[in-house]
Design a protein around this motif. Sequence first.
Motif, short mmCIF file in Angstrom:
data_model
loop_
_atom_site.label_atom_id
_atom_site.label_comp_id
_atom_site.label_asym_id
_atom_site.label_seq_id
_atom_site.Cartn_x
_atom_site.Cartn_y
_atom_site.Cartn_z
N THR A 1 0.81 -1.22 0.00
CA THR A 1 0.00 0.00 0.00
C THR A 1 0.84 1.27 0.00
N ASN A 2 2.06 1.20 0.57
CA ASN A 2 2.86 2.42 0.70
C ASN A 2 4.25 2.33 0.09
N LYS A 3 5.01 1.31 0.49
CA LYS A 3 6.43 1.29 0.13
C LYS A 3 6.66 1.21 -1.37
N ILE A 4 5.87 0.42 -2.06
CA ILE A 4 6.10 0.30 -3.51
C ILE A 4 5.52 1.48 -4.27
N GLU A 5 4.77 2.35 -3.57
CA GLU A 5 4.14 3.52 -4.19
C GLU A 5 3.38 3.11 -5.45
N PRO A 6 2.30 2.36 -5.30
CA PRO A 6 1.59 1.81 -6.45
C PRO A 6 1.12 2.83 -7.47
N ASN A 7 0.82 4.04 -7.02
CA ASN A 7 0.36 5.07 -7.95
C ASN A 7 1.46 5.56 -8.90
N GLU A 8 2.71 5.25 -8.57
CA GLU A 8 3.83 5.67 -9.40
C GLU A 8 4.31 4.57 -10.34
N LEU A 9 3.71 3.40 -10.26
CA LEU A 9 4.19 2.25 -11.02
C LEU A 9 3.53 2.15 -12.39
#
Length: 210
Positions: free
Chosen positions: A111-119
């Motif tokens: 939910t946070n570390k991978i920053e899904p909105n930036e992928l």
Amino acid sequence: MFRTLRNHWKKSLFAFCALTYGTKWSYDRYQANQIRQFYCQQASLLGSQNFPPMTRLTRIAVLLNGKANNGKAKSIYDKTIFPLLHLIGLDVRVYRLDAITDSNGLNELLTNKIEPNELSALMIIGGDGTLSELAPYFLQSNTLQNLPICIVPIGEYVSFARSLFPLTNKKKIHDDIVLLCESVFALFNGKIVQKPLLKITMSNNNEKPM
């Protein structure tokens, strides 16, 4: 010489078997390296192309289960998968799933570390167990649901991957170097396979689900 072989036939047989195995192992390794070299050349060509800024994959998150395939998944990734991603020119962020000890840590990662909105895409490296562990989080997140997911099947049990890659004749999918390389290039071939996620809940009453 014939007398020596006859008097020491057990040692001779062992030496012959060892030589035959060593020759086959060396040839298989040579073939695998030739395949890797070919796909690295293709990845380099792909990386040198000019893509419109809104269509090129720029950043992907690699969710790597290092325990898959008896702990060999990281080695396979480093040798076969990472060079392709690097030559294509992607911004690759690798996250080790086997380093996470509880569900809270996994939830924080996705939910946070991978920053899904930036992928631009997700890459999952592991087997059926890895996919089963991640599936509930895909159900809960609209962002993750809408991301293209690249499956790199490295594990002892990969029945889901076999439904995607039915043509390989390898007993273990991760032994098929061509298939592993093609799974990376699948991010760029424009073909997305829709696979529904099934959520099963237990009923609190005696009614049987239809």
